[in-house]
Design a protein around this motif. Structure first.
Motif, PDB file in Angstrom:
ATOM      1  N   THR A 158      -0.992   7.440  57.009  1.00  0.00           N
ATOM      2  CA  THR A 158      -1.058   6.894  55.654  1.00  0.00           C
ATOM      3  C   THR A 158      -0.384   5.527  55.648  1.00  0.00           C
ATOM      4  O   THR A 158       0.167   5.076  56.652  1.00  0.00           O
ATOM      5  CB  THR A 158      -0.345   7.822  54.659  1.00  0.00           C
ATOM      6  OG1 THR A 158       1.066   7.817  54.939  1.00  0.00           O
ATOM      7  CG2 THR A 158      -0.879   9.241  54.740  1.00  0.00           C
ATOM      8  N   SER A 159      -0.391   4.863  54.501  1.00  0.00           N
ATOM      9  CA  SER A 159       0.211   3.537  54.403  1.00  0.00           C
ATOM     10  C   SER A 159       1.723   3.564  54.612  1.00  0.00           C
ATOM     11  O   SER A 159       2.323   2.580  55.045  1.00  0.00           O
ATOM     12  CB  SER A 159      -0.103   2.917  53.038  1.00  0.00           C
ATOM     13  OG  SER A 159       0.398   3.751  51.998  1.00  0.00           O
ATOM     14  N   SER A 160       2.350   4.723  54.318  1.00  0.00           N
ATOM     15  CA  SER A 160       3.802   4.802  54.427  1.00  0.00           C
ATOM     16  C   SER A 160       4.276   5.764  55.507  1.00  0.00           C
ATOM     17  O   SER A 160       5.475   5.980  55.652  1.00  0.00           O
ATOM     18  CB  SER A 160       4.392   5.246  53.081  1.00  0.00           C
ATOM     19  OG  SER A 160       3.856   6.504  52.693  1.00  0.00           O
TER      20      SER A 160
END
Length: 539
Positions: free
Chosen positions: A236-238
């Motif tokens: 994911t982005s994080s």
């Protein structure tokens, strides 16, 4: 992990997986996945259809449903609704249909049409009785049916019972003569805190209860095991999430002691998981992955519904909830944290057993009562066992002892025994005319015994360090054909010849047909299947 659009890799994690079950959990057998492609059947082997191919086949079958109904001799008021299509390597097509009569659903009227490449046709029906009622107009309205259903739920000690959906008028044909009836679903809570969804059938003219079954399948336990397991996640982005893009997008959620919704998707800043609340999520994700891989790599099934879509899992359900359950309506697995929220019930055997209830619901949809209910339970034991030995997890060696890790009896004994089911004090070893009156977890005994005998044979032996001694009803000697073949035979029977009302006698016929398809009617496998049914008193 890379995202699900890239090639997934695996991370080995230490995970404390909690072996769980009430009267339904499964511990596996001893062979690894090396034999997954062995003993391929020739003509009778099922072809692995993609989700799109399966959907197209069902659509085509529905387009020809009216013609098929006429060809198999149904009444003009009867119509067919295509539900599933299975194709064999020799060109035989098995199409599973539900039936309607005068526009009303016929419960217990399901059937499978088997059509060979040359056009020869055979039909397996849930009932051979004619489907007909004098009138579709009932003496009682849905309001009365609702009251009758709520009264029946009260007898089952269902708490917070309510019938939110209006009763549905149906034809009830699962127990002989067709009857105009109402089907009502009553939701609530079972005694141990498990959600309840009772399916209740009442006579539309008298209000009498004709049938009831619990649609939420459960299991309990208290013990733990640990092991190093592979896990597939999504970038994911994080960071990462417990989303398995390699297996239909299966997601694992933290309910945080809630009892509804999905809670929060597990996420992590790194791709190293485990510890604290995450451990239960890791175990649930691992169990779902193994179950998916077993069905796909051993049996050619593309997910629980064979449509390529993953289920989802919820952990940390309720407060001190000592159970785990499969709910086909949400298409999800749910796990409690055990007594004092100290032992999450997120083990592989729970996942494989309970998710196999989903496979049964998507195929034969065996009624969860009487002999068909016992076969439903046994199917989950059989495939749960097969999935666990497929996993080949050295931290929990496979065997034919059901729930031996949980010590639910407090003396170290297993929950159930496949070699001699009666050793648990309640299960039956053999079929008898009273079997349908036994709780489904104990009427599963003869089918579990059948699977053990067919796999390993009769008599005394030691397998994987565990001693077994399996008797036969007729004192015959059975030489097993191996678990791999036994598993494939049961699966083919379930998916192509079982119906919602299949009993033990019909299961014998179905497995013999399946064996003939896979290995031939003159094969040693066919002769052994026949002899094994006789060995548990099914003739």
């Amino acid at each position: 992990m890379r995202s699900n659009t890239a090639t997934p890799r695996t991370t080995s994690l230490r995970a404390a997986a909690l072996v769980a079950s009430a009267a339904m959990v499964v511990i596996g057998a001893t062979t690894g996945s090396a034999n997954a492609s062995a003993d391929k059947a020739e003509g009778g082997q099922q072809l692995a259809l993609s989700a799109g191919q399966r959907a197209a086949a069902i659509k085509d079958a529905q387009g020809e449903a009216a013609s098929t109904a006429a060809k198999i001799g149904l009444d003009g008021k009867e119509k067919l609704v295509a539900r599933d299509v299975v194709k064999d390597a020799d060109g035989t097509v098995h199409t599973r249909y539900e039936r309607t009569y005068d526009g009303l659903p016929v419960l217990g009227g399901d059937l499978v049409v088997h059509e060979k490449k040359n056009g020869a046709r055979d039909v397996t029906k849930a009932t051979d009785a004619p489907i007909a009622v004098p009138t579709a107009t009932s003496a009682l309205g849905p309001g009365t049916a609702k009251k009758s259903a709520l009264s029946a739920a009260a007898e089952e000690k269902t708490a917070k019972a309510e019938a939110g959906q209006a009763p549905r008028k149906v034809i009830w044909a699962a127990q002989g003569k067709a009857v105009l009836a109402y089907e009502t679903f009553v939701t609530g809570v079972q005694k141990d805190g498990t959600p309840s969804k009772l399916r209740i059938i009442t006579d539309a003219n008298t209000g009498k209860k004709l049938y009831s079954e619990e649609r939420v399948h459960t299991g309990t336990g208290t013990s733990t095991y640990s092991g190093t397991v592979p896990l597939t996640t999504t970038k994911t982005s994080s960071g990462y999430s417990l989303t398995d893009g390699a297996r239909g997008g299966h997601k694992t959620y933290d309910l945080n002691q809630g009892t509804s919704g999905t809670g929060t998707l597990f996420t992590n800043s790194s791709d190293v998981w485990g510890g604290g609340r995450q451990t239960a999520g890791v175990d649930a994700a691992y169990g779902a992955a193994v179950t998916w891989d077993f069905y796909k790599n051993v049996l050619g099934r593309n997910g629980i519904r064979n449509d390529g879509k993953g289920a989802y899992s919820r952990v940390h359900y309720g407060d001190g909830y000592v159970n785990a359950f499969w709910d086909d309506d949400c298409f999800c697995m749910t796990y409690g944290d055990g007594e004092n929220n100290a032992h999450p019930l997120t083990s592989l055997d729970v996942a494989a057993h309970e998710m196999s209830h989903g496979v049964t619901a998507a195929t034969a949809n065996l009624n969860y009562s009487g002999e068909s209910g016992g076969l439903n339970e046994a199917t989950s034991d059989i495939f749960g066992t097969a999935a666990e030995f497929y996993a080949n997890n050295s931290a929990d060696p496979g065997d034919y002892l059901i729930g031996e890790k949980i010590d639910i009896n407090g003396d170290g004994s297993p929950l159930r025994y496949m070699d001699k089911p009666s050793k648990d004090g309640s299960s039956r070893d053999y079929w008898s005319s009273s079997l349908g009156n036994v709780d489904v977890h104990y009427s599963s005994g003869p089918a579990n015994h059948f699977f053990y005998l067919l796999s390993e044979g009769s008599g005394s032996k030691v397998l994987g360090g565990v001693s077994y001694n399996s008797p036969t009803y007729n004192n015959s000697k059975i030489t097993g054909i191996g678990r791999d073949k036994a598993t494939k035979i049961w699966y083919k029977a379930l998916t192509t010849y079982f119906t919602s009302t299949t009993n033990y006698k019909a299961a014998r016929t179905a497995t013999l047909k399946a064996t003939a398809d896979l290995y031939g009617s003159t094969s040693n496998e066919y002769k052994t299947v026949a002899a094994t049914w006789s060995a548990i008193n099914v003739k």
